[in-house]
Design an enzyme around this catalytic site. Structure first.
Site, PDB file in Angstrom:
ATOM      1  N   GLY A 168      -7.828  -3.186   6.008  1.00 24.58           N
ATOM      2  CA  GLY A 168      -9.355  -1.801   5.552  1.00 24.58           C
ATOM      3  C   GLY A 168      -8.448  -1.408   4.334  1.00 24.58           C
ATOM      4  O   GLY A 168      -7.318  -1.734   3.821  1.00 24.58           O
ATOM      5  N   GLN A 178      -6.020   4.324  -1.913  1.00 21.12           N
ATOM      6  CA  GLN A 178      -5.344   3.809  -1.995  1.00 21.12           C
ATOM      7  C   GLN A 178      -5.534   2.666  -3.740  1.00 21.12           C
ATOM      8  O   GLN A 178      -4.437   2.336  -4.336  1.00 21.12           O
ATOM      9  CB  GLN A 178      -5.215   2.557  -0.800  1.00 21.12           C
ATOM     10  CG  GLN A 178      -5.178   3.183   0.147  1.00 21.12           C
ATOM     11  CD  GLN A 178      -5.520   2.365   1.284  1.00 21.12           C
ATOM     12  OE1 GLN A 178      -6.226   1.822   1.911  1.00 21.12           O
ATOM     13  NE2 GLN A 178      -4.348   1.303   1.488  1.00 21.12           N
ATOM     14  N   CYS A 235      -0.278  -0.907   6.251  1.00 22.95           N
ATOM     15  CA  CYS A 235      -1.106  -0.269   5.871  1.00 22.95           C
ATOM     16  C   CYS A 235      -0.916  -1.216   4.498  1.00 22.95           C
ATOM     17  O   CYS A 235       0.390  -1.413   4.194  1.00 22.95           O
ATOM     18  CB  CYS A 235      -0.379   1.349   5.482  1.00 22.95           C
ATOM     19  SG  CYS A 235      -1.420   1.968   4.559  1.00 22.95           S
ATOM     20  N   LEU A 236      -1.300  -1.378   3.621  1.00 25.21           N
ATOM     21  CA  LEU A 236      -0.790  -1.736   1.844  1.00 25.21           C
ATOM     22  C   LEU A 236      -0.133  -0.762   1.237  1.00 25.21           C
ATOM     23  O   LEU A 236       0.929  -1.352   0.624  1.00 25.21           O
ATOM     24  CB  LEU A 236      -2.558  -2.567   1.458  1.00 25.21           C
ATOM     25  CG  LEU A 236      -2.490  -3.588   1.848  1.00 25.21           C
ATOM     26  CD1 LEU A 236      -4.627  -3.829   1.668  1.00 25.21           C
ATOM     27  CD2 LEU A 236      -2.141  -4.882   2.219  1.00 25.21           C
ATOM     28  N   HIS A 253      -7.738   4.592  10.923  1.00 23.92           N
ATOM     29  CA  HIS A 253      -6.962   4.530   9.646  1.00 23.92           C
ATOM     30  C   HIS A 253      -8.138   4.722   8.328  1.00 23.92           C
ATOM     31  O   HIS A 253      -6.989   5.544   7.421  1.00 23.92           O
ATOM     32  CB  HIS A 253      -6.317   2.751   9.473  1.00 23.92           C
ATOM     33  CG  HIS A 253      -4.879   2.421   9.005  1.00 23.92           C
ATOM     34  ND1 HIS A 253      -3.827   2.637   9.361  1.00 23.92           N
ATOM     35  CD2 HIS A 253      -5.241   2.535   7.650  1.00 23.92           C
ATOM     36  CE1 HIS A 253      -3.314   2.388   8.397  1.00 23.92           C
ATOM     37  NE2 HIS A 253      -4.191   2.302   7.312  1.00 23.92           N
ATOM     38  N   GLU A 254      -8.499   4.130   8.285  1.00 21.02           N
ATOM     39  CA  GLU A 254      -9.065   4.562   7.071  1.00 21.02           C
ATOM     40  C   GLU A 254      -9.911   5.498   6.890  1.00 21.02           C
ATOM     41  O   GLU A 254      -9.590   6.201   5.185  1.00 21.02           O
ATOM     42  CB  GLU A 254     -10.736   3.241   6.880  1.00 21.02           C
ATOM     43  CG  GLU A 254      -9.797   1.953   6.475  1.00 21.02           C
ATOM     44  CD  GLU A 254      -8.775   1.992   5.875  1.00 21.02           C
ATOM     45  OE1 GLU A 254      -8.284   2.471   4.885  1.00 21.02           O
ATOM     46  OE2 GLU A 254      -8.116   0.688   5.641  1.00 21.02           O
ATOM     47  N   HIS A 286      -6.994   7.916   5.508  1.00 23.68           N
ATOM     48  CA  HIS A 286      -6.512   7.748   4.158  1.00 23.68           C
ATOM     49  C   HIS A 286      -7.725   9.073   3.450  1.00 23.68           C
ATOM     50  O   HIS A 286      -7.266   9.171   2.548  1.00 23.68           O
ATOM     51  CB  HIS A 286      -6.840   6.784   3.671  1.00 23.68           C
ATOM     52  CG  HIS A 286      -5.726   5.521   4.417  1.00 23.68           C
ATOM     53  ND1 HIS A 286      -5.066   5.899   3.184  1.00 23.68           N
ATOM     54  CD2 HIS A 286      -5.891   4.448   4.576  1.00 23.68           C
ATOM     55  CE1 HIS A 286      -3.781   4.350   3.600  1.00 23.68           C
ATOM     56  NE2 HIS A 286      -4.319   3.549   3.871  1.00 23.68           N
TER      57      HIS A 286
HETATM   58 NI    NI Z   1      -3.212   2.359   5.232  1.00 19.10          NI
END
Ligand code: NI
Length: 175
Positions: free
Chosen positions: A47, A52, A95-96, A137-138, A141
Site C-alpha cells: 500500500g 508518503q 512500511c516503505l 495501515h494506509e 497514514h
Molecule cells: Ni506505510
C-alpha cells in the site's frame, strides 16, 4: 505513462500531517493514483498513501494480492473505515517510509471501508486478511500516524536506532 515518485521516509514532516479530503476526482487525482500505484509496485509495497509521496490529500492505493496471483489494485479517494471486527490479530508490519524495519502490530481482523473510486463513484469494501490490515495501515497514514506509533517507546526507539544505524552504514558504503 505513470511515474515512480520519491517515497518520503521518517522523519519527514509530511508523514505526520493530516491529509485533506479530495473535493473532486479529476484527471490530476487519477494521474496521482496511477503514479502512486507505479511507485508502490516499484518498491514491492502492499500500500501507499498520499502523505508518503508528499501529497497531503486523502488518497491511497493498495494491492494485497499474493505472489503469483493476478494484481488486484485498489485506488482509494477519501477512504474511511465504517466498521471493524471486535477480533484483532497481530501482524508483522513494515512500511516503505520506515524502510526494512518490521514490528508486530495488532489490527482488526476484518474491516468495512467506504471510498470514492477513480471515476468518482462511491464504493464500499468488506476486507479481511492482508487487505484489511493494509486498509488500517494506509488510513492511519492519512491521519499522520505510522505503525511504529503502536509500539512501546522502548521498542520504537530500538527500531528507529536500528534504522539510523543502517542508513549510516549504507551512506558510508556508498561514499
Ligand atoms: Ni506505510
Amino acid at each position: 505513462m505513470a511515474r515512480v515518485l520519491k517515497v518520503l521516509e521518517v522523519p519527514s514532516p509530511a508523514l505526520r500531517a493530516k491529509a485533506q479530503p479530495v473535493a473532486a476526482v479529476d484527471d490530476d487525482i487519477r494521474r496521482m493514483l496511477d503514479d502512486m500505484l507505479a511507485t508502490m509496485y516499484a518498491h514491492n509495497g502492499v500500500g501507499l498513501s498520499g502523505n508518503q509521496v508528499g501529497v497531503l490529500k486523502r488518497v491511497a492505493v493498495i494491492d494485497a494480492s499474493g505472489d503469483g496471483e493476478p494484481p488486484r489494485p485498489y485506488k482509494l479517494v477519501n477512504p474511511r473505515i465504517t466498521g471493524v471486527s471486535a477480533e484483532t490479530i497481530g501482524h508483522n508490519e513494515g512500511c516503505l517510509s520506515v524502510p526494512k524495519e518490521y514490528a508486530c502490530v495488532d489490527r482488526h481482523v476484518s474491516v468495512t471501508a467506504a471510498y470514492t473510486d477513480e471515476n468518482g463513484a462511491e464504493r464500499t469494501l468488506a476486507a479481511d486478511g492482508l487487505l484489511a490490515i493494509a486498509l488500517q495501515h494506509e488510513l492511519d497514514h492519512l491521519d499522520g500516524k505510522l505503525f511504529i506509533d503502536y509500539l512501546t517507546p522502548f521498542k520504537r526507539g530500538r527500531l528507529l536506532r536500528h534504522l539510523e544505524k543502517r542508513r549510516k552504514k549504507e551512506a558510508e558504503e556508498s561514499a
